[in-house]
Design an enzyme around this catalytic site. Structure first.
Site, PDB file in Angstrom:
ATOM      1  N   LYS A  46       0.819  -1.219   0.000  1.00  0.00           N
ATOM      2  CA  LYS A  46       0.000   0.000   0.000  1.00  0.00           C
ATOM      3  C   LYS A  46       0.850   1.264   0.000  1.00  0.00           C
ATOM      4  O   LYS A  46       0.587   2.188  -0.737  1.00  0.00           O
ATOM      5  CB  LYS A  46      -0.846   0.097   1.281  1.00  0.00           C
TER       6      LYS A  46
ATOM      7  N   ARG B 141      11.292  -1.107  11.410  1.00  0.00           N
ATOM      8  CA  ARG B 141      10.252  -0.646  12.328  1.00  0.00           C
ATOM      9  C   ARG B 141      10.194  -1.551  13.546  1.00  0.00           C
ATOM     10  O   ARG B 141      10.351  -2.754  13.440  1.00  0.00           O
ATOM     11  CB  ARG B 141       8.898  -0.639  11.611  1.00  0.00           C
TER      12      ARG B 141
ATOM     13  N   ARG C 240      11.650  -5.621   5.385  1.00  0.00           N
ATOM     14  CA  ARG C 240      11.336  -4.209   5.134  1.00  0.00           C
ATOM     15  C   ARG C 240      12.214  -3.284   5.963  1.00  0.00           C
ATOM     16  O   ARG C 240      12.463  -3.524   7.131  1.00  0.00           O
ATOM     17  CB  ARG C 240       9.864  -3.949   5.455  1.00  0.00           C
TER      18      ARG C 240
ATOM     19  N   ARG D  92      -0.373  -7.993  14.114  1.00  0.00           N
ATOM     20  CA  ARG D  92      -0.916  -7.018  13.154  1.00  0.00           C
ATOM     21  C   ARG D  92      -1.752  -7.715  12.086  1.00  0.00           C
ATOM     22  O   ARG D  92      -2.780  -7.185  11.662  1.00  0.00           O
ATOM     23  CB  ARG D  92       0.211  -6.208  12.507  1.00  0.00           C
TER      24      ARG D  92
ATOM     25  N   ARG E  12      -9.273   2.016   8.609  1.00  0.00           N
ATOM     26  CA  ARG E  12      -8.835   0.680   9.000  1.00  0.00           C
ATOM     27  C   ARG E  12      -9.904  -0.055   9.788  1.00  0.00           C
ATOM     28  O   ARG E  12      -9.714  -1.209  10.141  1.00  0.00           O
ATOM     29  CB  ARG E  12      -7.613   0.835   9.878  1.00  0.00           C
TER      30      ARG E  12
HETATM   31  P1  AMP Z   1       1.026   1.229   9.372  1.00  0.00           P
HETATM   32  O1  AMP Z   1       2.250   2.049   9.119  1.00  0.00           O
HETATM   33  O2  AMP Z   1      -0.120   1.627   8.480  1.00  0.00           O
HETATM   34  O3  AMP Z   1       1.293  -0.241   9.340  1.00  0.00           O
HETATM   35  O4  AMP Z   1       0.550   1.583  10.858  1.00  0.00           O
HETATM   36  C1  AMP Z   1       1.370   1.298  11.963  1.00  0.00           C
HETATM   37  C2  AMP Z   1       0.547   1.237  13.232  1.00  0.00           C
HETATM   38  O5  AMP Z   1      -0.080   2.500  13.455  1.00  0.00           O
HETATM   39  C3  AMP Z   1      -0.586   0.238  13.198  1.00  0.00           C
HETATM   40  O6  AMP Z   1      -0.171  -1.069  13.555  1.00  0.00           O
HETATM   41  C4  AMP Z   1      -1.537   0.836  14.225  1.00  0.00           C
HETATM   42  O7  AMP Z   1      -1.071   0.595  15.549  1.00  0.00           O
HETATM   43  C5  AMP Z   1      -1.396   2.315  13.965  1.00  0.00           C
HETATM   44  N1  AMP Z   1      -2.362   2.812  12.952  1.00  0.00           N
HETATM   45  C6  AMP Z   1      -2.079   3.300  11.718  1.00  0.00           C
HETATM   46  N2  AMP Z   1      -3.184   3.672  11.081  1.00  0.00           N
HETATM   47  C7  AMP Z   1      -4.220   3.410  11.911  1.00  0.00           C
HETATM   48  C8  AMP Z   1      -5.630   3.540  11.813  1.00  0.00           C
HETATM   49  N3  AMP Z   1      -6.214   4.044  10.703  1.00  0.00           N
HETATM   50  N4  AMP Z   1      -6.379   3.144  12.871  1.00  0.00           N
HETATM   51  C9  AMP Z   1      -5.806   2.645  13.986  1.00  0.00           C
HETATM   52  N5  AMP Z   1      -4.481   2.478  14.138  1.00  0.00           N
HETATM   53  C10 AMP Z   1      -3.679   2.853  13.113  1.00  0.00           C
END
Ligand code: AMP
Length: 226
Positions: free
Chosen positions: A14, A161, A128, A172, A89
């Protein structure tokens, strides 16, 4: 004008695709995870509240995310469209986004779902690396930086990360299946959902999405004329 959402599990590509598409179309790439990580890094109130959830691979509560995204989407650069990555999400977040759009007589043009089998996701996530300075994404096997450990785009030092340790990755993926997968039906019902095979290579995925976006733009213009 292009408002779109990239949907898919962690590791589906994404971020890479939303970034490429945004550059191509001159719209901002808005990634909720990037905004959260920046807040954690800066030690803001939001960052302090969100960090414990992020570290466990859980979702940050909707109310925090909705305030954060309302603020981001209100910035002038988002007026002409955006590529959303990581938001919405949950169904509650999708409903909030719809509410915001309809208040402004706006709509999403497309929702693109990148489908990738779980085994491949696990492989991708373990390799990653990200640049904490400019948010560029690398993959050691398939999209390695030119120089090991250094960001091609800005020269920053690449990191893994914290939430990409195997235990947290598994969490996740579970959270994705429970909270985010229901969005596929949500957007299928509105006719916005386009499914793309996320395993055909970065350039081919981008070409497919480009075709979808062009198709949606043509359709929207047709509706306006009708
Ligand atoms: P990502 O970089 O999109 O994988 O997001 C990393 C982390 O941020 C996720 O595992 C969640 O803990 C939090 N997060 C990101 N976007 C959201 C969202 N829209 N709703 C809730 N938590 C989020």
């Amino acid at each position: 004008m292009m408002r779109m959402v990239l949907l898919g599990p962690p590791g589906s590509g994404k971020g890479t695709q939303a970034g490429a598409l945004a550059r191509r179309r001159g719209i901002p790439h808005i990634a909720s995870g990037d905004i959260l990580r920046a807040n954690v890094k800066e030690g803001t109130e939001l960052g302090r509240r969100a960090a414990p959830y992020m570290e466990r691979g859980e979702l940050v509560p909707d109310e925090l995310i909705l305030d954060m995204m309302a603020e981001r989407l209100a910035e002038p650069d988002a007026a002409e469209g955006y590529a959303l990555d990581g938001f919405p999400r949950t169904v509650a977040q999708a409903e909030a986004l719809d509410g915001r759009l309809s208040e402004r007589q706006q709509r999403l043009e497309a929702v693109v779902y990148l489908e990738v089998p779980e085994k491949e996701l696990l492989r991708r996530l373990s390799g990653r690396r990200i640049c904490p300075d400019c948010n560029a994404i690398y993959q050691l096997e398939t999209m390695a930086p030119r120089q090991e450990g250094i960001c091609d785009a800005c020269g920053g030092g690449l990191i893994q990360r914290k939430d990409e340790q195997p235990e947290v990755v598994r969490r996740r993926l579970q959270v994705y299946a429970r909270e985010t997968e229901p969005l596929l039906d949500y957007y299928r019902r509105t006719g916005l959902l386009h499914e793309v095979d996320g395993t055909i290579g970065v350039d081919n995925v981008l070409a497919e999405i480009d075709g979808i976006v062009k198709g949606s733009a043509t359709e929207a213009a047709g509706k306006r004329q009708a």
